[in-house]
Design a protein around this motif. Structure first.
Motif, mmCIF file in Angstrom:
data_model
loop_
_atom_site.group_PDB
_atom_site.id
_atom_site.type_symbol
_atom_site.label_atom_id
_atom_site.label_comp_id
_atom_site.label_asym_id
_atom_site.label_seq_id
_atom_site.Cartn_x
_atom_site.Cartn_y
_atom_site.Cartn_z
ATOM 1 N N ALA A 57 0.811 -1.216 0.000
ATOM 2 C CA ALA A 57 0.000 0.000 0.000
ATOM 3 C C ALA A 57 0.847 1.269 0.000
ATOM 4 N N LEU A 58 2.083 1.171 -0.528
ATOM 5 C CA LEU A 58 2.899 2.371 -0.682
ATOM 6 C C LEU A 58 2.227 3.343 -1.645
ATOM 7 N N LYS A 59 2.307 4.619 -1.330
ATOM 8 C CA LYS A 59 1.697 5.642 -2.174
ATOM 9 C C LYS A 59 2.682 6.079 -3.260
ATOM 10 N N ILE A 60 3.046 5.136 -4.125
ATOM 11 C CA ILE A 60 3.941 5.462 -5.231
ATOM 12 C C ILE A 60 3.342 4.881 -6.501
ATOM 13 N N SER A 61 3.856 5.339 -7.628
ATOM 14 C CA SER A 61 3.332 4.879 -8.906
ATOM 15 C C SER A 61 3.827 3.473 -9.217
ATOM 16 N N LEU A 62 2.977 2.722 -9.886
ATOM 17 C CA LEU A 62 3.342 1.393 -10.360
ATOM 18 C C LEU A 62 3.433 1.422 -11.882
ATOM 19 N N PRO A 63 4.367 0.686 -12.456
ATOM 20 C CA PRO A 63 5.392 -0.137 -11.806
ATOM 21 C C PRO A 63 6.496 0.711 -11.186
ATOM 22 N N PRO A 64 7.127 0.221 -10.117
ATOM 23 C CA PRO A 64 8.143 1.005 -9.407
ATOM 24 C C PRO A 64 9.460 1.089 -10.175
ATOM 25 N N GLU A 65 10.147 2.212 -10.004
ATOM 26 C CA GLU A 65 11.451 2.401 -10.639
ATOM 27 C C GLU A 65 12.544 2.243 -9.595
ATOM 28 N N GLU A 66 13.614 1.542 -9.971
ATOM 29 C CA GLU A 66 14.710 1.265 -9.049
ATOM 30 C C GLU A 66 15.951 2.103 -9.354
ATOM 31 N N GLY A 67 16.728 2.324 -8.293
ATOM 32 C CA GLY A 67 18.058 2.896 -8.413
ATOM 33 C C GLY A 67 19.031 1.961 -7.715
ATOM 34 N N GLN A 68 20.311 2.356 -7.658
ATOM 35 C CA GLN A 68 21.316 1.537 -6.996
ATOM 36 C C GLN A 68 22.169 2.382 -6.065
ATOM 37 N N LEU A 69 22.441 1.820 -4.876
ATOM 38 C CA LEU A 69 23.355 2.443 -3.937
ATOM 39 C C LEU A 69 24.799 2.231 -4.420
ATOM 40 N N PRO A 70 25.786 2.897 -3.798
ATOM 41 C CA PRO A 70 27.168 2.833 -4.297
ATOM 42 C C PRO A 70 27.725 1.427 -4.525
ATOM 43 N N HIS A 71 27.354 0.462 -3.668
ATOM 44 C CA HIS A 71 27.877 -0.894 -3.828
ATOM 45 C C HIS A 71 26.905 -1.811 -4.559
ATOM 46 N N GLY A 72 25.880 -1.221 -5.187
ATOM 47 C CA GLY A 72 25.010 -2.004 -6.057
ATOM 48 C C GLY A 72 23.682 -2.442 -5.476
ATOM 49 N N LYS A 73 23.420 -2.177 -4.182
ATOM 50 C CA LYS A 73 22.151 -2.611 -3.612
ATOM 51 C C LYS A 73 21.011 -1.772 -4.202
ATOM 52 N N PRO A 74 19.955 -2.414 -4.705
ATOM 53 C CA PRO A 74 18.856 -1.665 -5.315
ATOM 54 C C PRO A 74 17.940 -1.026 -4.264
ATOM 55 N N TYR A 75 17.269 0.027 -4.661
ATOM 56 C CA TYR A 75 16.262 0.678 -3.818
ATOM 57 C C TYR A 75 15.232 1.327 -4.728
ATOM 58 N N LEU A 76 14.084 1.683 -4.163
ATOM 59 C CA LEU A 76 13.035 2.336 -4.940
ATOM 60 C C LEU A 76 13.268 3.844 -4.933
ATOM 61 N N LEU A 77 13.276 4.447 -6.114
ATOM 62 C CA LEU A 77 13.541 5.880 -6.215
ATOM 63 C C LEU A 77 12.484 6.702 -5.486
ATOM 64 N N GLU A 78 11.236 6.259 -5.516
ATOM 65 C CA GLU A 78 10.154 7.012 -4.878
ATOM 66 C C GLU A 78 9.962 6.642 -3.414
ATOM 67 N N ALA A 79 10.609 5.573 -2.973
ATOM 68 C CA ALA A 79 10.435 5.135 -1.574
ATOM 69 C C ALA A 79 11.730 4.486 -1.086
ATOM 70 N N PRO A 80 12.770 5.285 -0.832
ATOM 71 C CA PRO A 80 14.068 4.717 -0.421
ATOM 72 C C PRO A 80 13.996 3.914 0.873
ATOM 73 N N GLY A 81 12.992 4.155 1.701
ATOM 74 C CA GLY A 81 12.880 3.449 2.969
ATOM 75 C C GLY A 81 12.149 2.121 2.875
ATOM 76 N N PHE A 82 11.746 1.729 1.669
ATOM 77 C CA PHE A 82 11.087 0.439 1.464
ATOM 78 C C PHE A 82 12.170 -0.630 1.340
ATOM 79 N N HIS A 83 12.221 -1.551 2.297
ATOM 80 C CA HIS A 83 13.319 -2.520 2.367
ATOM 81 C C HIS A 83 12.934 -3.820 1.655
ATOM 82 N N TYR A 84 13.697 -4.145 0.632
ATOM 83 C CA TYR A 84 13.453 -5.369 -0.122
ATOM 84 C C TYR A 84 14.774 -5.886 -0.671
#
Length: 228
Positions: A57-84
């Motif tokens: 129920a995150l209030k972000i657009s679907l489908p989600p877009e990902e980014g990468q942290l310096p060592h390659g761990k992915p995260y959601l651009l619109e919700a960096p605090g979503f842990h997956y």
């Protein structure tokens, strides 16, 4: 509670369109793979991520877009605090979701793990393996492997330090030390429905014991997501 979404890629029809549930950047990545299995695993990872976000129920657009942290761990651009975290091996793709940093690793049991222990495991891990009956060596190597990988993926440290600086211990359940100090991560070996696979899970410790639940994705789930 950690939710572990699973998908068997043999259920996927790669001729159908996934544009409604997978971000264009991932679809572009998938299109560059030469082999159908690699393409299916990339698409399967995108499907699981979209389902996990939809059910959160995150209030972000679907489908989600990902980014990468310096060592390659992915995260959601619109919700960096979503842990997956996502992993795949052969026919299976898995995605772990938690309210804390999480890592997951899946490996098929026929992986050639013989050289892994000597090259990457710590001295105490190799001593632990040697203490077991020879018939149990391969299984122990695979279990240590997925636990170590899940920790590295949870922390996002990548190869920022020597792999021999970390060690999995059992007392009686698994935990991990880094440079001789116990870390703030809980760990589990999770039993897959397909027993040919080993699955390791690591999550930053909270006040409650580590628990998890499997959520297997099927065609009906994809129909719900497409229609949403």
């Amino acid at each position: 509670m950690v939710a572990i979404y699973t998908l068997n890629i043999s259920d996927l029809n790669l001729d159908q369109s996934f544009s409604a549930i997978i971000h264009p950047s991932r679809l572009e990545t998938a299109s560059r793979f030469k082999f159908a299995g690699d393409k299916a695993r990339c698409i399967g990872a995108g499907i699981l991520l979209s389902i996990a976000v939809y059910e959160s129920a995150l209030k972000i657009s679907l489908p989600p877009e990902e980014g990468q942290l310096p060592h390659g761990k992915p995260y959601l651009l619109e919700a960096p605090g979503f842990h997956y975290n996502i992993s795949h091996s052969r026919d299976w793709v898995v995605c772990a979701v938690s309210d804390k940093p999480v890592g997951i690793d899946i490996e098929h049991s026929d992986r050639d793990a013989g050289l892994v222990a000597g090259r990457y495991f710590s001295h105490e891990e190799n001593e632990y393996i040697a203490s077991l009956p020879s018939s149990e060596h391969y299984g122990a190597i695979m279990e240590l492997w997925v636990l170590r990988e899940s920790y590295l993926k949870a922390t996002g440290q990548g190869l920022a330090f020597s792999l021999k600086d970390i060690a999995v211990r059992f007392d009686p359940g698994p935990y991990i030390v880094q440079c001789g100090k116990k870390t703030d991560y809980s760990m589990a070996l999770c039993r897959m429905p397909d027993e040919r696979y080993k699955l390791g899970l690591a999550v930053c410790k909270g006040p409650e014991p580590l628990t998890y639940v499997f959520r297997q994705v099927c065609g009906r789930t994809l129909m719900v997501l497409r229609d949403s």
